[in-house]
Write an enzyme that holds these catalytic residues in place. Structure first.
Site, PDB file in Angstrom:
ATOM      1  N   HIS A   9       0.779  -1.092  -0.006  1.00  0.00           N
ATOM      2  CA  HIS A   9      -0.030  -0.143  -0.127  1.00  0.00           C
ATOM      3  C   HIS A   9       0.861   1.185   0.040  1.00  0.00           C
ATOM      4  O   HIS A   9       1.960   1.355   0.402  1.00  0.00           O
ATOM      5  CB  HIS A   9      -1.011  -0.069   1.133  1.00  0.00           C
ATOM      6  CG  HIS A   9      -0.128  -0.010   2.407  1.00  0.00           C
ATOM      7  ND1 HIS A   9       0.311   1.200   3.128  1.00  0.00           N
ATOM      8  CD2 HIS A   9      -0.190  -1.018   3.269  1.00  0.00           C
ATOM      9  CE1 HIS A   9       0.949   0.859   4.189  1.00  0.00           C
ATOM     10  NE2 HIS A   9       0.482  -0.252   4.446  1.00  0.00           N
ATOM     11  N   GLU A  79      -2.443  -6.984   7.895  1.00  0.00           N
ATOM     12  CA  GLU A  79      -1.197  -7.059   8.373  1.00  0.00           C
ATOM     13  C   GLU A  79      -0.929  -7.781   9.699  1.00  0.00           C
ATOM     14  O   GLU A  79      -2.187  -8.020  10.591  1.00  0.00           O
ATOM     15  CB  GLU A  79      -0.533  -5.512   8.493  1.00  0.00           C
ATOM     16  CG  GLU A  79       0.772  -5.445   9.205  1.00  0.00           C
ATOM     17  CD  GLU A  79       1.811  -5.979   8.565  1.00  0.00           C
ATOM     18  OE1 GLU A  79       2.016  -7.070   8.124  1.00  0.00           O
ATOM     19  OE2 GLU A  79       2.649  -5.157   7.865  1.00  0.00           O
TER      20      GLU A  79
END
Length: 189
Positions: A9, A79
């Site tokens: 990202h 994550e």
């Protein structure tokens, strides 16, 4: 065989300062949005069979801006949960726990590496068959991408420490050479 294109990202306020951002749902900075948009022409050159994203805002928004609007959110791509270390830099954690190293010591009150490995292995199990049809894109996070790469190669998840931390908005390409899983590109802007 297709390639697995793993995109980190774009920049967030915490990635800029080196803070651990696991489950905290952060937005992209202006720089992060610009970097995500810059990925679009490069990714448009590929015809993806499937596109997946972590469901966290920073990954979903990166996918959108990079032209991967059909990204399917997948919770296995979230994550690592850093527990009590969420929002802290490595230096701050070492003040609390001298000599701390994430890959060796893990986190306090968060997710252990074995659990992250189970999630990544489940995702790879679903994705590998799709590569017979073409490329697959994944928009995820730094540590998760390193674990995914280690497991792609058949290594222990802790071998992720041997891959340089992917910079925000970079592309990492995994594929095959003579049917052997390999890294074809790493940390490519």
């Amino acid at each position: 065989m297709g390639q697995l294109v793993v995109i980190r990202h774009g920049e967030t306020a915490w990635s800029r300062t080196g803070q651990h951002a696991g489950r905290t749902d952060l937005s992209l900075t202006e720089v992060g949005e610009d970097v995500a948009r810059a990925l679009a022409p490069r990714l448009a050159e590929r015809n993806f069979t499937a596109v997946y994203s972590s469901p966290l805002t920073r990954a979903v928004r990166t996918a959108e801006l990079a032209g991967l609007r059909s990204a399917e959110p997948d919770t296995d791509l979230i994550e690592w949960d850093y527990g009590r270390y969420e929002g802290l830099t490595a230096e701050q954690i070492r003040e609390l726990k001298p000599g701390w190293e994430l890959w060796r010591d893990g986190v306090d009150a968060g997710e252990d590496l074995e659990h992250v490995t189970v999630r990544v292995d489940a995702f790879l199990g679903r994705v590998r068959p799709l590569l017979d049809k073409g490329d697959v894109a994944v928009v995820a996070h730094g540590h998760l991408s390193r674990i995914l790469t280690a497991r792609w190669l058949g290594l222990e998840a802790s071998a992720g420490r041997q891959f340089g931390h992917p910079h925000p908005g970079t592309i990492n390409t995994l594929g095959y050479e003579h049917e052997l899983p390999v890294v074809l590109g790493w940390n490519v802007p």
